[in-house]
Design a protein around this motif. Structure first.
Motif, PDB file in Angstrom:
ATOM      1  N   ALA B 144       1.008  -1.823   0.038  1.00 56.45           N
ATOM      2  CA  ALA B 144       0.109   0.029   0.170  1.00 56.45           C
ATOM      3  C   ALA B 144       0.776   1.213  -0.121  1.00 56.45           C
ATOM      4  CB  ALA B 144      -0.585  -0.120   1.164  1.00 56.45           C
ATOM      5  N   VAL B 145       0.675   2.189  -1.032  1.00 59.37           N
ATOM      6  CA  VAL B 145       1.689   3.351  -1.040  1.00 59.37           C
ATOM      7  C   VAL B 145       0.760   3.964  -0.534  1.00 59.37           C
ATOM      8  CG1 VAL B 145       3.070   4.944  -2.768  1.00 59.37           C
ATOM      9  CG2 VAL B 145       2.744   2.738  -3.382  1.00 59.37           C
ATOM     10  N   TYR B 146       2.011   5.066   0.911  1.00 58.65           N
ATOM     11  CA  TYR B 146       1.426   5.823   1.725  1.00 58.65           C
ATOM     12  C   TYR B 146       2.014   7.631   1.437  1.00 58.65           C
ATOM     13  CZ  TYR B 146       0.307   8.868   5.627  1.00 58.65           C
ATOM     14  OH  TYR B 146      -0.985   9.348   6.532  1.00 58.65           O
ATOM     15  N   ASP B 161       1.862  15.368  -7.981  1.00 57.64           N
ATOM     16  CA  ASP B 161       1.131  14.913  -8.242  1.00 57.64           C
ATOM     17  C   ASP B 161      -0.065  15.520  -7.723  1.00 57.64           C
ATOM     18  OD1 ASP B 161      -0.505  12.526  -9.073  1.00 57.64           O
ATOM     19  OD2 ASP B 161       0.256  11.383  -8.980  1.00 57.64           O
ATOM     20  N   GLU B 162      -1.996  14.806  -7.998  1.00 60.28           N
ATOM     21  CA  GLU B 162      -2.867  15.349  -7.991  1.00 60.28           C
ATOM     22  C   GLU B 162      -2.995  15.338  -6.197  1.00 60.28           C
ATOM     23  OE1 GLU B 162      -6.960  13.683  -9.687  1.00 60.28           O
ATOM     24  OE2 GLU B 162      -5.769  13.459  -7.439  1.00 60.28           O
ATOM     25  N   PRO B 163      -3.684  16.066  -5.220  1.00 58.76           N
ATOM     26  CA  PRO B 163      -3.917  15.269  -4.213  1.00 58.76           C
ATOM     27  C   PRO B 163      -4.091  14.856  -3.990  1.00 58.76           C
ATOM     28  CG  PRO B 163      -3.479  17.801  -4.500  1.00 58.76           C
ATOM     29  CD  PRO B 163      -3.512  17.492  -6.495  1.00 58.76           C
ATOM     30  N   ASP B 164      -5.767  14.484  -4.698  1.00 55.63           N
ATOM     31  CA  ASP B 164      -6.679  14.035  -3.502  1.00 55.63           C
ATOM     32  C   ASP B 164      -6.643  12.349  -4.368  1.00 55.63           C
ATOM     33  OD1 ASP B 164      -8.435  16.425  -3.684  1.00 55.63           O
ATOM     34  OD2 ASP B 164      -8.343  15.005  -2.504  1.00 55.63           O
ATOM     35  N   ASN B 165      -6.391  12.287  -5.445  1.00 59.27           N
ATOM     36  CA  ASN B 165      -5.767  10.501  -5.576  1.00 59.27           C
ATOM     37  C   ASN B 165      -4.693  10.550  -6.580  1.00 59.27           C
ATOM     38  OD1 ASN B 165      -6.930   8.019  -6.059  1.00 59.27           O
ATOM     39  ND2 ASN B 165      -8.175   8.575  -7.531  1.00 59.27           N
ATOM     40  N   PRO B 166      -3.790  10.273  -6.456  1.00 62.84           N
ATOM     41  CA  PRO B 166      -2.447  10.300  -6.799  1.00 62.84           C
ATOM     42  C   PRO B 166      -2.213   8.626  -7.260  1.00 62.84           C
ATOM     43  CG  PRO B 166      -1.998  10.375  -4.261  1.00 62.84           C
ATOM     44  CD  PRO B 166      -3.073  10.582  -4.696  1.00 62.84           C
ATOM     45  N   ASP B 167      -1.358   8.517  -7.953  1.00 59.26           N
ATOM     46  CA  ASP B 167      -0.828   7.438  -8.535  1.00 59.26           C
ATOM     47  C   ASP B 167       0.540   7.228  -9.214  1.00 59.26           C
ATOM     48  OD1 ASP B 167      -2.408   7.247 -12.140  1.00 59.26           O
ATOM     49  OD2 ASP B 167      -1.327   8.531 -10.871  1.00 59.26           O
ATOM     50  N   ARG B 168       1.107   8.390  -8.710  1.00 56.35           N
ATOM     51  CA  ARG B 168       2.676   8.922  -9.276  1.00 56.35           C
ATOM     52  C   ARG B 168       3.751   7.413  -8.686  1.00 56.35           C
ATOM     53  NH1 ARG B 168       5.912  13.999  -9.352  1.00 56.35           N
ATOM     54  NH2 ARG B 168       7.916  13.220 -10.935  1.00 56.35           N
ATOM     55  N   LYS B 186      -4.589   6.616   0.757  1.00 56.07           N
ATOM     56  CA  LYS B 186      -3.111   6.595   0.433  1.00 56.07           C
ATOM     57  C   LYS B 186      -2.955   8.178   1.159  1.00 56.07           C
ATOM     58  CE  LYS B 186      -4.548   5.451  -4.257  1.00 56.07           C
ATOM     59  NZ  LYS B 186      -4.484   5.813  -5.339  1.00 56.07           N
ATOM     60  N   THR B 187      -4.110   8.685   1.251  1.00 48.91           N
ATOM     61  CA  THR B 187      -3.071  10.829   1.458  1.00 48.91           C
ATOM     62  C   THR B 187      -4.139  11.012   2.858  1.00 48.91           C
ATOM     63  OG1 THR B 187      -5.422  11.496  -0.251  1.00 48.91           O
ATOM     64  CG2 THR B 187      -3.139  11.189  -1.368  1.00 48.91           C
ATOM     65  N   GLU B 188      -4.242  10.180   3.511  1.00 49.38           N
ATOM     66  CA  GLU B 188      -5.021  11.170   4.671  1.00 49.38           C
ATOM     67  C   GLU B 188      -3.881  11.086   5.492  1.00 49.38           C
ATOM     68  OE1 GLU B 188      -7.966  11.338   5.580  1.00 49.38           O
ATOM     69  OE2 GLU B 188      -7.589  11.298   3.397  1.00 49.38           O
ATOM     70  N   CYS B 189      -3.685  12.518   6.681  1.00 53.14           N
ATOM     71  CA  CYS B 189      -2.456  12.499   7.690  1.00 53.14           C
ATOM     72  C   CYS B 189      -2.575  11.345   9.045  1.00 53.14           C
ATOM     73  CB  CYS B 189      -3.277  13.956   7.965  1.00 53.14           C
ATOM     74  SG  CYS B 189      -2.226  14.409   8.853  1.00 53.14           S
ATOM     75  N   CYS B 190      -1.439  11.291   9.588  1.00 53.45           N
ATOM     76  CA  CYS B 190      -0.903  10.053  10.340  1.00 53.45           C
ATOM     77  C   CYS B 190      -1.271  10.807  11.193  1.00 53.45           C
ATOM     78  CB  CYS B 190       0.629   9.969   9.577  1.00 53.45           C
ATOM     79  SG  CYS B 190       2.042  11.128   9.655  1.00 53.45           S
ATOM     80  N   GLY B 191      -1.259  12.489  11.695  1.00 51.36           N
ATOM     81  CA  GLY B 191      -1.096  12.996  12.690  1.00 51.36           C
ATOM     82  C   GLY B 191       0.000  13.932  12.810  1.00 51.36           C
ATOM     83  N   ALA B 192       0.941  13.738  12.139  1.00 48.21           N
ATOM     84  CA  ALA B 192       2.462  13.891  12.497  1.00 48.21           C
ATOM     85  C   ALA B 192       2.806  14.130  13.843  1.00 48.21           C
ATOM     86  CB  ALA B 192       2.371  15.422  11.399  1.00 48.21           C
ATOM     87  N   ILE B 209      -5.631   4.644   9.145  1.00 46.74           N
ATOM     88  CA  ILE B 209      -4.673   4.146   7.933  1.00 46.74           C
ATOM     89  C   ILE B 209      -4.598   2.901   7.672  1.00 46.74           C
ATOM     90  CG2 ILE B 209      -2.602   4.628   6.581  1.00 46.74           C
ATOM     91  CD1 ILE B 209      -3.187   7.359   7.797  1.00 46.74           C
ATOM     92  N   LEU B 210      -3.792   2.209   8.799  1.00 40.87           N
ATOM     93  CA  LEU B 210      -3.574   0.812   8.826  1.00 40.87           C
ATOM     94  C   LEU B 210      -5.109  -0.246   8.752  1.00 40.87           C
ATOM     95  CD1 LEU B 210      -1.827   1.039  12.293  1.00 40.87           C
ATOM     96  CD2 LEU B 210      -0.443   0.704   9.875  1.00 40.87           C
ATOM     97  N   SER B 211      -5.646   0.245   9.046  1.00 39.65           N
ATOM     98  CA  SER B 211      -6.995  -0.594   8.825  1.00 39.65           C
ATOM     99  C   SER B 211      -7.334  -0.594   7.110  1.00 39.65           C
ATOM    100  CB  SER B 211      -8.021  -0.234   8.816  1.00 39.65           C
ATOM    101  OG  SER B 211      -7.786  -0.394  10.659  1.00 39.65           O
ATOM    102  N   SER B 212      -7.711   0.094   6.579  1.00 41.23           N
ATOM    103  CA  SER B 212      -7.613   0.776   5.366  1.00 41.23           C
ATOM    104  C   SER B 212      -6.325  -0.452   4.280  1.00 41.23           C
ATOM    105  CB  SER B 212      -7.919   2.150   5.072  1.00 41.23           C
ATOM    106  OG  SER B 212      -7.648   2.339   3.497  1.00 41.23           O
TER     107      SER B 212
END
Lengths: 658, 287
Positions: B144-146, B161-168, B186-192, B209-212
């Motif tokens: 899973a590319v995060y 790349d396009e921020p909502d649905n990147p695939d690069r 794939k683009t949801e914040c981890c909490g930094a 994120i992990l569950s997904s």
């Protein structure tokens, strides 16, 4: 020697507050040629006009200057006034001392000086004015209606019932427009097809109305009262006279891969098709881009099964030319492509659909026979979320305007879902609710109170798939909390836009459009059904988003404007157009090339002695009086009638000593 | 010759990223030199405090990088974000450029090109080298590319790349043999940095994120940012405890996955140093 009368208006306080109108009157009274100089509080009022008329008669004035507001407001008023008093209406000049003086300056002393100069310049100009006569041109009493949705249909019926002939040009294979795609209409929940089809039949059976379906406008030339329009009748590949409407060809066609545009691309249709069951005319059309025969020379099944031998692959587009006095544009609207909203799936999540797609699903002649199901697995959705304002009221990514209809159709669709699926939970995310029409507010309340639709004030930030659900992440701003809903289906109320080919169409018609590609109305308050081009009228959503009653009203309004034209046998045109002195014209042709309206032509005359001579001619009814030819003429032989005094204005200005 | 800006995290708590990046660059024979006397980029803390200060300290790094090369490689997404922003402001805002030059007293041509380590991997010549190496097969490894968030936003500055649905990055990994899964976070914040100030927030966010990723059938998550990696890795046990679920999802850096693919031994990529055991996954799926 001219006898000039000058009338200075106070315009209440608008002029008088910032310009010393008495000082202007007194200064002007000393000007050479000025026989009377008066001022009055409201020159455009009855007593004001009477003052002007009386002075004209008493003092035998032969040139009039009115110093007032912009000529756009009252030039016609005063022309009419002096004409009544027996003076040619074109011997009048307006000096704008309001918009161009009192309203834009703050120093009263300087503004007064400027006003005096402006009046002096107008006096110089009017002294050169000549008495002009209005021009007439023949009126072709036929109307062209572009678009056969409810707007075009209404306009055509109104004009036809007043006794004039109408031609309708409709791009799709059937008339009916957007209303044919709807299931029910708000707020009455009338079946859309049930109220539309009687009108469709009326317009089809009316002997004064000729309908060309599957046709497009090829070109438009000419002017109000006499437009020449070339219409392209596209080849249906089916003989309309022979076809009996049995539908066998549609059933048997093996090429079922084309996207069904009528069903908003939810399913496919065959290459030969009738768009919907109540289509008028009820004759199929072959979509040549998807037909096996036209692509590869194979098949011909439709021809084989047709009992009436109506299939004709050799048909070609036909171009016909017709003349019309007036044109009504009723081309309707498009919808925003929501794939720019990547946060809503970018068009890739199957169970995120548009309002129109939901409408087609609900419709009994839609892709799923009137059953509301999810596009992904055809299961009935139990949790449906509507998101309003997708693309509307969005300056960043979408359109800045409000699309007007979505609050109402979302309420309607949420009611329909509850009626079809009583145990469904329905949510609507909104910013504001705009329900301003008659019985509209009560309708939305019904959805909330009677049908239990949950309205959440807030935006949705993201949609993503989780298993077979679409997770909706939004906010409830009244509770001040985030909201997450696991929906089965999400419906986006996408922005109403202009039709995608509007720019091309507008250029063909010579009509102005605004930055959102909607046709520009003549005046935002007082001219909603006329375009800025004489003789071309606007009906329905092509001007701005409208619901059905507004479309019908504007269509009737546009029809009346066309009928106003047809009520006269002749077109009366303003004489303030160019005139060429052929004695000094060298026939360089610059004026003809530079004219933006194509109003100058070369003509050949035969003199009495038999010699042929060429000269440039201004086409009276086409010329708009813009003056570009006057500026371009190297021999200075073109004059703009009513503007002969332009150089005198400049001379007067040169003498100004600020 | 490339300029290399490791950033603070890579020197300490996220050493694995630094070690693996350098191992990969060496193996691919890419010449690089660390930016001399580089300073902290300020990440989120600095621009929160003062936009101008954060620009200035990132700007200084660009100035120092120029001494090595006009090509600057940055492994950490947050550093990348700050440095790229400084570059953008310097080159696109007359006002900011003047301010920076005047207030730092430094000289700068504006020519340093800021690239993320991932972008270096995706360069056509580097990609060619990777594909030509006798690779350890990544076939069948479901990743899973995060992307995280700082890599791509704001879009007009980062232009990754396009921020909502990147695939690069997905395309890149598929190209070198792995199989990237389609997943929703794939683009949801981890909490930094909430990892330090309010770790509960990180637990909630990383759980999603992990569950997904798990639901999408991934064997591991691949990240391009040390903070993302540490939130997903170091905090995973805390997440399991809070939500009472076993997750056991190894979190790899892009450099580690590429490194495995081009035959670098796992220990040289510091894969044994992760909190959630990555070695078992590698033994099973990769080697």
């Amino acid at each position: 020697m001219a006898r000039v009368g000058v009338f200075i208006c106070w315009c209440g306080n608008n002029i008088a507050d910032n310009v010393d109108v008495d000082a202007v009157r007194d200064a002007i009274a000393l000007e050479p040629g000025v026989v009377c100089s008066e001022n009055y509080r409201y020159m455009c009022s009855s007593p004001g006009q009477n003052l002007v008329a009386d002075k004209v008669k008493q003092l035998k004035l032969d040139r009039i200057v009115v110093a007032s507001c912009s000529p756009k407001l009252h030039e016609k008023t005063f022309r009419g006034c002096i004409e009544q008093a027996g003076l040619n209406p074109y011997l009048l000049e307006i000096a704008n001392i309001r918009e161009q003086c009192s309203w834009v300056h703050t120093d009263k002393h300087l503004a007064t000086k400027k006003a005096i100069e402006l009046v002096r310049m107008s006096i110089a100009k009017v002294k050169r004015s000549k008495a002009l006569k209005q021009i007439t041109a023949p009126m072709e009493k036929r109307a062209l209606v572009i678009g056969a949705g409810i707007g075009g249909i209404q306009a055509a019926l109104d004009i036809a019932m007043a006794g004039h002939s109408v031609v309708i040009v409709e791009r799709n294979p059937s008339i009916g427009g957007r209303m044919a795609q709807l299931d029910k209409t708000f707020p009455t929940m009338d079946c859309s097809a049930c109220i539309l089809t009687p009108r469709m039949v009326s317009v089809f059976q009316n002997s004064s109305i000729k309908i060309h379906t599957y046709s497009e406008i090829e070109s438009v030339s000419g002017h109000v009262g006499d437009f020449t329009v070339r219409i392209r009748k596209r080849a249906r590949s089916v003989d309309m006279e022979k076809c009996v409407g049995c539908g066998l060809c549609v059933e048997k066609c093996p090429m079922k891969k084309a996207k069904n545009e009528f069903n908003a691309d939810l399913n496919n249709r065959p290459a030969i098709y009738i768009p919907f069951p109540q289509a008028i005319p009820n004759v199929p059309v072959i979509d040549r881009k998807n037909c096996s025969f036209f692509l590869r020379g194979k098949c011909k099944l439709c021809q084989k099964v047709c009992p009436a031998e109506a299939i004709d692959y050799t048909q070609e587009d036909e171009i016909i030319e017709e003349r019309f006095g007036g044109i009504v544009i009723a081309t309707g609207h498009g919808l925003l492509d929501h794939s720019i909203y990547t946060e809503y799936g970018g068009g890739k999540i199957k169970d995120v659909i548009t309002g129109l797609q939901l409408e087609r699903s609900i419709s009994s002649c839609g892709p799923w026979g009137g059953h509301i199901v999810r596009p992904s697995d055809h299961k009935e959705p139990k949790t449906v979320v509507f998101i309003q304002c997708v693309g509307s009221r969005d300056e960043q990514k979408g359109k800045s305007y409000c699309s007007k209809l979505c609050c109402m159709y979302t309420a309607k669709q949420s009611i329909l879902i509850k009626e079809h699926i009583p145990d469904a939970r329905v949510f609507v995310f909104y910013i504001d609710i705009r329900a301003s029409g008659k019985n509209y507010e009560e309708f939305v309340r019904r959805a909330q109170v009677e049908y239990g639709v949950t309205y959440i004030r807030g935006r949705v930030s993201k949609l993503f798939e989780d298993g077979d659900k679409v997770v909706v992440r939004g906010t409830d701003t009244l509770l001040g909390e985030p909201v997450t809903i696991n929906a089965d289906m999400v419906v986006l109320a996408t922005a109403i836009t202009a039709q995608p080919d509007t720019k091309k169409m507008a250029r063909k018609l010579g009509v102005a459009i605004n930055k959102n590609d909607f046709y520009s109305e003549a005046h935002p308050k007082l001219g909603p059904v006329e375009s800025l081009s004489a003789g071309v009228f606007l009906a329905g959503s092509c001007e701005s988003p409208k619901d059905i009653p507004e479309t019908v009203s504007s269509a009737s309004g546009a029809a009346v404007k066309a009928l106003l034209l047809f009520s006269k046998d002749e077109m009366i045109l303003e004489p303030t157009i160019s005139s060429i002195d052929t004695r000094t014209c060298v026939l360089c042709g610059t004026c003809k090339d530079i004219c933006p309206f194509g109003a100058i032509d070369e003509e050949e005359l035969t003199l009495r002695n038999g010699n042929k001579v060429r000269q440039m001619k201004v086409l009276d009814s086409v010329c708009h009086g813009c003056g570009v030819c006057v500026a371009s003429c190297r021999s200075k032989c073109i004059q703009l009638q009513g503007n002969e005094g332009i150089f005198d204005v400049l001379e007067s200005f040169k003498k100004v000593n600020v | 010759m490339l300029a290399y800006y490791p950033g603070c995290s890579l020197s300490a708590s996220c050493q694995e990223y630094g070690t693996s990046c350098e191992a990969v660059m060496k193996k691919l024979e890419i010449e690089y030199g660390e930016v001399p006397d580089w300073n902290c980029c300020g990440a989120s803390a600095a621009h929160n405090y003062s936009e101008d200060l954060s620009l200035a300290i990132s700007f200084r790094n660009l100035v120092m990088a120029e001494k090595v090369s006009h090509d600057l490689i940055v492994p950490c997404s947050a550093c990348f974000n700050r440095l790229k922003t400084a570059d953008y402001q310097f080159n696109n805002s007359e006002e900011k450029r003047e301010w920076l030059l005047k207030n730092t007293g430094l000289e700068y041509s504006g020519k340093v090109k800021v690239e993320h380590f991932a972008e270096l991997m995706m360069r056509s010549d580097v990609l060619k080298k990777i594909k030509e190496m006798p690779v350890v097969s990544l076939q069948g490894v479901k990743i899973a590319v995060y992307y995280g968030c700082m890599l791509m936003r704001p879009a007009d500055i980062m232009r990754f790349d396009e921020p909502d649905n990147p695939d690069r990055l997905d395309k890149f990994f598929n190209d070198i043999g792995a199989v990237s899964v389609d997943w929703s976070h794939k683009t949801e914040c981890c909490g930094a940095i909430f990892s330090l100030s309010n770790v509960d927030v990180v637990y909630d966010l990383t759980y999603k994120i992990l569950s997904s990723a798990k639901k999408a059938g991934a064997d591991c998550i691949v990240t391009v940012c040390p903070l993302c990696q540490s939130n997903l890795d170091l905090r995973q046990r805390g997440v399991e405890k809070k939500f009472g679920e076993k997750i056991d999802m190894p979190i790899l850096y892009i450099s580690q996955l590429v490194g495995l693919g081009i035959g670098i031994p796992p220990k040289e990529l510091d894969l044994h140093k992760h909190a959630v055991d990555a070695m078992r996954f590698i033994k099973q799926k990769v080697l």
